[in-house]
Write an enzyme that holds these catalytic residues in place. Structure first.
Site, PDB file in Angstrom:
ATOM      1  N   VAL A 139      15.970  -8.998 -11.271  1.00  0.00           N
ATOM      2  CA  VAL A 139      15.949 -10.372 -10.759  1.00  0.00           C
ATOM      3  C   VAL A 139      16.770 -11.286 -11.658  1.00  0.00           C
ATOM      4  CG1 VAL A 139      14.475 -12.346 -10.189  1.00  0.00           C
ATOM      5  CG2 VAL A 139      13.725 -10.016  -9.635  1.00  0.00           C
ATOM      6  N   GLU A 188      13.618 -14.466 -20.232  1.00  0.00           N
ATOM      7  CA  GLU A 188      12.559 -13.773 -20.968  1.00  0.00           C
ATOM      8  C   GLU A 188      12.233 -12.507 -20.178  1.00  0.00           C
ATOM      9  OE1 GLU A 188      11.696 -14.496 -23.858  1.00  0.00           O
ATOM     10  OE2 GLU A 188      12.533 -16.509 -24.034  1.00  0.00           O
ATOM     11  N   GLY A 199      10.697 -12.423 -16.225  1.00  0.00           N
ATOM     12  CA  GLY A 199      10.538 -11.357 -15.240  1.00  0.00           C
ATOM     13  C   GLY A 199      11.400 -10.151 -15.550  1.00  0.00           C
ATOM     14  N   CYS A 212       4.645  -7.785 -21.238  1.00  0.00           N
ATOM     15  CA  CYS A 212       6.039  -7.471 -21.582  1.00  0.00           C
ATOM     16  C   CYS A 212       6.194  -7.033 -23.032  1.00  0.00           C
ATOM     17  CB  CYS A 212       6.934  -8.667 -21.284  1.00  0.00           C
ATOM     18  SG  CYS A 212       6.409 -10.188 -22.107  1.00  0.00           S
TER      19      CYS A 212
END
Length: 466
Positions: A192, A210, A188, A244
């Protein structure tokens, strides 16, 4: 005791029983997970379309088959991964068995992401099962349909004492993190991730992160413009840019930009037609909140929109968009875009492009398009990123033999294939000694003497091969 704590206690009890350790159990659970995917493929495709309007083609390629291929790879290699790894020895340990043993960590938590809600949840789970762990899955509540389906199916196919799904939003995740885990795997955002680290700190729980980042795509020197445009457009607008590892921005000379733009327009028309909103092959933004973030970012940009720019909130649609004349401090360069907006930044020299990349956080992936190997190798040598791919985008992460992960701000640790097995394993150093050679061992005992020290240094200074 609250429900989440009860789940952790249940799984920890199962792990301590040793049920997950035998190879046959691990293999059987991997086979069952494969069956889960194959038997429910159509339901997953429907859920992914409901969450992101994912085309069947993209969903099978990047979600279903990615997981199935990972499962097949793990099943085929599980036996060899589990074997003890013997190491070189010196004269003092010549008669000993010295090896590294991979051991399961215990109860691990995997927190998935919404952009690839199947792949980014099940790929690390494959590795965790292969390594012999119990697993708690936390799907993203943003991709609600996939979240619900995963929660329904996992208990039906996998051993319920060893694997569980916990659903909910930020508050439920926060409550879940109050428990002690033996490893936390999170995919994410950086924001966070900081909260995950704070929650892990009291228990000293190891964490794999990741994350993302602004992945650069440098186009420099001699290049096949038509092929470059097609590969760039595919990598950028796959899943509506919500990847991503998608190219976040392009660095190229003004001359290259002028040649590239017509080829990009041609590729977009060929891929998504001249009316992309009506094209079934283009995904949608996952939520209205994310749509608003992207369109606000585009409004604040001082660059010039030369392709696309159209959007529709009700449909959560943003057209594939290209923006030129973008400066380093532009709104589009403040954070990872994570959507179908591609800024192009003009540079004059290769050194300028490399310096531009190096002024920013290490990205999850870097891309270079060039027919000149010297250009590719120079960028490879002088930059740092989680992954690197020349003359294409995204495809490097599909090969199980390559580690997938970030560096610095784009993540900690890696997985896929053997690399995921290692992430979820403890490498235990083992030396199995007998009672022979006590005379040699006596060299280390007091009273200490210089001649003993000389002999001891000699016996421990050189390694011998097995």
């Amino acid at each position: 005791m609250d429900t989440k704590a009860e789940v952790v206690v249940k799984l920890r009890s199962a792990f301590r029983s040793g049920i997950t350790i035998p190879e046959q159990f691990r293999r059987s659970q991997l086979v069952k997970l494969k069956t889960l995917i194959k038997e429910n493929e159509e339901r997953f495709l429907q859920a992914l379309h409901q969450d992101l309007a994912k085309p069947k083609f993209e969903a099978i390629l990047s979600e279903v088959d990615m997981v199935v291929n990972e499962l097949v790879y793990a099943i085929d290699n599980l036996h060899s991964w589990m074997q003890q790894e013997y190491v070189s020895k010196n004269l003092a340990t010549k008669l000993d068995d010295c090896f590294v043993r991979r051991e399961a960590l215990g109860v691990v938590l995997i927190i998935g992401a919404w952009n690839y809600p199947l792949q980014l949840l099940f790929l690390p789970m494959v590795a965790a099962i292969a390594a012999g762990n119990c697993v708690i899955l936390k799907p993203s509540e943003v991709s609600a349909a996939t979240d619900l389906l995963v929660a329904e199916l996992v208990p039906k196919y996998l051993h319920q004492d060893c694997y569980a799904v916990v659903r909910g939003g930020a508050e439920e995740t926060k409550a879940l993190l109050q428990n002690r885990f033996d490893h936390i795997f999170y995919t994410g955002s950086q924001a966070v991730a900081r909260s995950i680290l704070q929650a892990a700190a009291p228990h000293l729980t190891p964490v794999t992160l990741e994350l993302g980042g602004k992945c650069p795509c440098l186009i420099y020197g001699q290049v096949n413009v038509t092929s470059a445009a097609r590969r760039l457009v595919w990598a950028k607008f796959f899943n509506a840019g919500q990847s991503c590892v998608a190219p976040d921005y392009v660095l190229c000379s003004q001359a290259t930009c002028d040649a590239l733009l017509p080829a990009v327009r041609e590729a977009l028309d060929a891929f998504y037609t001249k009316e992309p909103q009506k094209c079934p092959d283009l995904s949608r933004i996952v939520s209205q909140r994310h749509w608003i973030r992207l369109t606000e970012m585009l409004k604040r940009s001082k660059g010039k929109i030369v392709v696309g720019g159209e959007s529709n909130l009700e449909d959560k649609y943003i057209a594939p968009t290209v923006v030129v004349d973008v400066s380093e401090d532009d709104a589009l360069m403040e954070e990872e875009i994570f959507g179908p907006i591609l800024p192009i930044i003009a540079i004059d020299t290769l050194e300028e492009a490399i310096n531009y990349v190096n002024r920013r956080e290490h990205p999850l992936a870097s891309y270079v398009f060039s027919e000149e190997s010297s250009v590719v190798n120079t960028v490879l040598d002088k930059t740092s990123s989680g992954g690197f791919c020349s003359n294409d985008g995204i495809v490097h992460m599909t090969l199980p033999g390559l580690p997938f992960g970030g560096v610095g701000g784009s993540g900690w640790g890696s997985y896929h294939g053997r690399w995921g097995f290692e992430t979820f394993s403890h490498r235990r150093a083992c030396m199995m000694r007998g009672w022979a050679l006590e005379r040699l061992n006596s060299l280390r005992y007091p009273p200490y003497q210089d001649d003993k020290l000389g002999w001891l240094r000699w016996t421990t200074s050189k390694c011998i091969l097995m």
